[in-house]
Write an enzyme that holds these catalytic residues in place. Structure first.
Site, PDB file in Angstrom:
ATOM      1  N   TYR A   1      -1.409  -0.419  10.377  1.00 46.75           N
ATOM      2  CA  TYR A   1      -1.510  -0.690   8.950  1.00 46.75           C
ATOM      3  C   TYR A   1      -0.270  -0.185   8.211  1.00 46.75           C
ATOM      4  CZ  TYR A   1      -3.533  -0.938   4.258  1.00 46.75           C
ATOM      5  OH  TYR A   1      -3.769  -1.237   2.939  1.00 46.75           O
TER       6      TYR A   1
ATOM      7  N   SER B   1       0.856  -1.190   0.000  1.00 44.32           N
ATOM      8  CA  SER B   1       0.000   0.000   0.000  1.00 44.32           C
ATOM      9  C   SER B   1       0.889   1.236   0.000  1.00 44.32           C
ATOM     10  CB  SER B   1      -0.901   0.015   1.238  1.00 44.32           C
ATOM     11  OG  SER B   1      -1.510   1.282   1.417  1.00 44.32           O
TER      12      SER B   1
END
Length: 270
Positions: free
Chosen positions: A165, A152
């Site tokens: 995350y 990501s």
């Protein structure tokens, strides 16, 4: 994976096989659709196999073109067993895509959020390695195959309230780079895909702006081409690659000002 195999998959007697985790929705489902459109066989992994089966029926994908495996990537034995079943029932995949992931906000001042961080790493990092594990030795022995890790742009710099995350996806990038060095001598490719903001259930609850938001099908099309080319690292879309590079070089005081007041990812239960 060879690019000519990608383009000619539909015309071959034994179509190539792709193994995808997190296939019940979002990026995983879009990737499955894209590979199927090019004639690939599918081995799809999800906790909610009923959702995958329903999607296959709705999409008109025949049963002989897709195998569905139930597994939770947080459980090492569960995802390893799914991979071993795939090997036994379908053979060695040409491409393995470790897509399953979770994204939950956290606050280190809250004890319960330490559990969030543990679960995030178990899924996004250990689960990714466990997804690859059943196939690595066989791919090295046959000197073929491609392992794909989904990272990501959140890996580039830490975002407030998103520590678990961001850290996990930075770990994906570093892990895949390490694995690439280990697999290169055996002719096995490792591809790191770095999505920007994709319109999936994972991003649906975000309370902050998401520039260059993409539809999953558009991401899947670009990802398919990057995998076919054996690209080692690709940010999708390209505009986010530019943004990511700019953010990386911003001095910390300026970056902190840019991030001040930015909305935070919802914590578990919010």
């Amino acid at each position: 994976m060879q690019s000519d195999a990608v383009s000619g998959a539909a015309n071959t007697a034994a179509a190539p096989l792709v193994f995808i985790t997190g296939a019940s929705s979002g990026i995983g489902q879009a990737l499955a659709a894209r590979f199927h459109a090019d004639g690939w066989r599918l081995a799809l992994v999800a906790r909610r196999t009923d959702a995958v089966q329903q999607w296959l029926r709705d999409s008109g994908i025949p049963a002989e073109k897709a195998q569905v495996y139930a597994a939770d990537v947080q459980d090492i034995d569960s995802i390893v067993a799914a991979g071993q079943r795939c090997l036994a029932e379908c053979g060695l995949p040409d491409v393995v895509i470790a897509n399953a992931g979770i994204s939950v906000g956290m606050d280190s001042a809250e004890r319960d959020d330490l559990d969030v961080m543990r679960d995030t790493f178990a899924t996004n990092n250990t689960g990714l390695a466990a997804t690859f594990h059943p196939f690595v030795a066989a791919m090295r022995a046959q000197r073929r195959g491609t392992l794909v890790g989904i990272a990501s742009v959140s890996a580039i710099r830490g975002l407030p309230g998103h520590g678990a995350y961001c850290a996990s996806k930075a770990g994906v990038v570093a892990y895949c780079e390490s694995l690439r060095g280990e697999c290169r001598p055996f002719g096995v490719k490792v591809v790191t895909l770095v999505p920007g903001y994709i319109a999936t259930p994972l991003t649906a609850g975000n309370t902050y702006g998401m520039p260059f938001l993409m539809q999953p099908s558009e991401f899947a099309d670009q990802a398919f081409r990057a995998i076919a080319a054996g690209t080692s690292y690709r940010v999708i879309p390209w505009q986010m690659a530019v943004v990511a590079k700019l953010l990386r070089v911003l001095p910390n005081p300026l970056y902190d000002r840019v991030m001040a007041g930015r909305g935070r990812k919802k914590r578990r239960g919010e």
